[in-house]
Write a protein that holds these residues in place. Structure first.
Motif, short mmCIF file in Angstrom:
data_model
loop_
_atom_site.label_atom_id
_atom_site.label_comp_id
_atom_site.label_asym_id
_atom_site.label_seq_id
_atom_site.Cartn_x
_atom_site.Cartn_y
_atom_site.Cartn_z
N GLU A 1 -2.95 -0.46 -8.84
CA GLU A 1 -4.18 0.29 -8.59
C GLU A 1 -3.79 1.56 -7.85
O GLU A 1 -2.66 1.70 -7.40
CB GLU A 1 -5.14 -0.53 -7.74
CG GLU A 1 -5.50 -1.88 -8.36
CD GLU A 1 -6.32 -2.71 -7.41
OE1 GLU A 1 -7.55 -2.51 -7.39
OE2 GLU A 1 -5.74 -3.53 -6.69
N TRP A 2 -4.73 2.45 -7.68
CA TRP A 2 -4.44 3.69 -6.95
C TRP A 2 -4.00 3.33 -5.53
O TRP A 2 -4.75 2.73 -4.76
CB TRP A 2 -5.67 4.60 -6.89
CG TRP A 2 -5.33 5.97 -6.42
CD1 TRP A 2 -5.08 7.06 -7.20
CD2 TRP A 2 -5.17 6.41 -5.07
NE1 TRP A 2 -4.77 8.15 -6.43
CE2 TRP A 2 -4.80 7.77 -5.09
CE3 TRP A 2 -5.26 5.79 -3.83
CZ2 TRP A 2 -4.56 8.52 -3.96
CZ3 TRP A 2 -5.01 6.54 -2.69
CH2 TRP A 2 -4.67 7.88 -2.76
N GLY A 3 -2.74 3.65 -5.20
CA GLY A 3 -2.21 3.44 -3.86
C GLY A 3 -1.97 1.99 -3.47
O GLY A 3 -1.74 1.70 -2.30
N ARG A 4 -1.99 1.10 -4.46
CA ARG A 4 -1.85 -0.31 -4.12
C ARG A 4 -1.21 -1.06 -5.28
O ARG A 4 -1.55 -0.84 -6.43
CB ARG A 4 -3.24 -0.86 -3.83
CG ARG A 4 -3.27 -2.25 -3.35
CD ARG A 4 -4.59 -2.63 -2.77
NE ARG A 4 -5.70 -2.40 -3.69
CZ ARG A 4 -6.97 -2.52 -3.38
NH1 ARG A 4 -7.31 -2.87 -2.16
NH2 ARG A 4 -7.90 -2.32 -4.26
N ARG B 1 0.84 -1.20 0.00
CA ARG B 1 0.00 0.00 0.00
C ARG B 1 0.88 1.25 0.00
O ARG B 1 1.93 1.28 0.65
CB ARG B 1 -0.91 -0.01 1.20
CG ARG B 1 -1.78 -1.26 1.21
CD ARG B 1 -3.02 -1.12 2.03
NE ARG B 1 -3.77 -2.37 2.07
CZ ARG B 1 -4.57 -2.80 1.12
NH1 ARG B 1 -4.75 -2.09 0.04
NH2 ARG B 1 -5.23 -3.94 1.25
N PHE B 2 0.40 2.26 -0.73
CA PHE B 2 1.14 3.50 -0.90
C PHE B 2 0.20 4.68 -0.73
O PHE B 2 -1.03 4.53 -0.81
CB PHE B 2 1.80 3.54 -2.29
CG PHE B 2 2.76 2.40 -2.49
CD1 PHE B 2 4.07 2.50 -2.08
CD2 PHE B 2 2.33 1.21 -3.05
CE1 PHE B 2 4.95 1.44 -2.22
CE2 PHE B 2 3.19 0.14 -3.21
CZ PHE B 2 4.51 0.25 -2.79
N ALA B 3 0.76 5.86 -0.54
CA ALA B 3 -0.04 7.06 -0.30
C ALA B 3 -0.80 7.53 -1.52
O ALA B 3 -1.82 8.21 -1.39
CB ALA B 3 0.85 8.19 0.23
N ASN B 4 -0.30 7.18 -2.71
CA ASN B 4 -0.95 7.67 -3.93
C ASN B 4 -0.53 6.81 -5.13
O ASN B 4 0.28 5.88 -5.00
CB ASN B 4 -0.59 9.15 -4.16
CG ASN B 4 0.90 9.39 -4.18
OD1 ASN B 4 1.65 8.71 -4.87
ND2 ASN B 4 1.36 10.35 -3.38
N PHE B 5 -1.07 7.15 -6.28
CA PHE B 5 -0.79 6.40 -7.50
C PHE B 5 0.68 6.53 -7.91
O PHE B 5 1.30 5.56 -8.33
CB PHE B 5 -1.70 6.88 -8.63
CG PHE B 5 -1.57 6.05 -9.88
CD1 PHE B 5 -2.23 4.84 -10.00
CD2 PHE B 5 -0.79 6.48 -10.94
CE1 PHE B 5 -2.11 4.07 -11.14
CE2 PHE B 5 -0.66 5.72 -12.09
CZ PHE B 5 -1.33 4.51 -12.19
N GLN B 6 1.24 7.72 -7.78
CA GLN B 6 2.61 7.95 -8.21
C GLN B 6 3.60 7.08 -7.43
O GLN B 6 4.50 6.49 -8.02
CB GLN B 6 2.98 9.42 -8.04
CG GLN B 6 4.35 9.76 -8.56
CD GLN B 6 4.65 11.26 -8.48
OE1 GLN B 6 3.81 12.04 -8.03
NE2 GLN B 6 5.83 11.64 -8.89
N GLU B 7 3.41 6.95 -6.12
CA GLU B 7 4.29 6.10 -5.32
C GLU B 7 4.12 4.63 -5.70
O GLU B 7 5.10 3.88 -5.77
CB GLU B 7 4.01 6.29 -3.83
CG GLU B 7 4.49 7.62 -3.30
CD GLU B 7 4.21 7.78 -1.82
OE1 GLU B 7 3.93 6.77 -1.13
OE2 GLU B 7 4.29 8.92 -1.34
N ALA B 8 2.89 4.22 -5.95
CA ALA B 8 2.64 2.84 -6.37
C ALA B 8 3.30 2.55 -7.71
O ALA B 8 3.93 1.50 -7.90
CB ALA B 8 1.13 2.58 -6.44
#
Length: 79
Positions: A47-50, A17-24
């Motif tokens: 996916e967004w944040g994952r 899991r991530f804070a946002n799409f860019q980090e993912a």
């Protein structure tokens, strides 16, 4: 190792899991670079944040020691 074992085919699965799409997306890129370097490629679902990563060896029909090592190396990408 905190990876789940799923069946059909037998595989190691973990969702990060991530804070946002860019980090993912950046994590997917790092996993892709690892996969290319090791010539062993996972199923990746972004996916967004994952990001869900699934490791198994197609030719073996399931999990091998290589998959366990790739899961370990994937975890290290977060550090």
């Amino acid at each position: 190792m905190d990876w789940e074992i799923q069946q059909d085919p037998e595989r190691l699965v973990k969702t990060f899991r991530f804070a946002n799409f860019q980090e993912a997306l950046a994590f997917v890129q790092r996993v892709g670079e690892l996969a290319e370097a090791q010539n062993h490629h996972p199923r990746l679902t972004l996916e967004w944040g994952r990001v869900t990563v699934e490791w198994w060896t197609h030719s073996a029909g399931g999990i091998t020691e290589k998959d366990r090592e790739m899961a370990r190396l994937t975890d290290l990408l977060l550090g």
